[in-house]
Design an enzyme around this catalytic site. Structure first.
Site, PDB file in Angstrom:
ATOM      1  CE  LYS A  39      -3.542   2.268   2.852  1.00 58.68           C
ATOM      2  NZ  LYS A  39      -4.488   2.703   1.815  1.00 58.68           N
ATOM      3  CD  GLU A  96      -5.632   3.291  -0.929  1.00 62.37           C
ATOM      4  OE1 GLU A  96      -5.368   2.544   0.034  1.00 62.37           O
ATOM      5  OE2 GLU A  96      -5.992   4.469  -0.784  1.00 62.37           O
ATOM      6  CB  THR A 142      -3.488   6.960   2.420  1.00 60.13           C
ATOM      7  OG1 THR A 142      -4.707   6.910   3.175  1.00 60.13           O
ATOM      8  CG2 THR A 142      -2.751   8.251   2.732  1.00 60.13           C
TER       9      THR A 142
END
Length: 104
Positions: free
Chosen positions: A21, A74, A24
């Site tokens: 990831k 993500e 954000t």
């Protein structure tokens, strides 16, 4: 004790630590970060610190402009990503993508 600069849901902790990831998506309240910022990261549920990240970039985006590439960053599918964002920010239309890498 030092406070955390940003929090993530616990379910994202392993992906962040493993580098799966790398972005954000946040609302305006967290759009003040800038490239080069070093942030202490905590879990949303208990504010427990788990790593430090470096912000690489911050850029505005709307939900309908999200792509499969964003979803990949993500570590989820595009439909799932949009669903997650709508769940966290039900009435928001404008967002900010924070791109980051591990700094710890």
């Amino acid at each position: 004790m030092q406070s955390n600069d940003i929090t993530f849901y616990q379910r994202f902790e392993a992906d962040i630590l493993a580098g799966r990831k790398t972005i954000t998506i946040r609302d305006k309240s967290e759009s003040h970060f800038k490239a080069g910022d070093i942030l202490r990261v905590g879990r949303f549920e208990d504010n427990q610190y788990f790593c430090t990240i470096e912000v690489l970039s911050v850029s505005p985006i709307t939900l309908d402009k999200l792509t499969e590439q964003h979803a990949k960053q993500e570590n989820m599918g595009l439909d799932e990503l949009k669903e997650v964002i709508r769940g966290i920010y039900p009435r928001q239309k404008a967002f900010y993508i924070l791109s980051f890498r591990s700094a710890s």
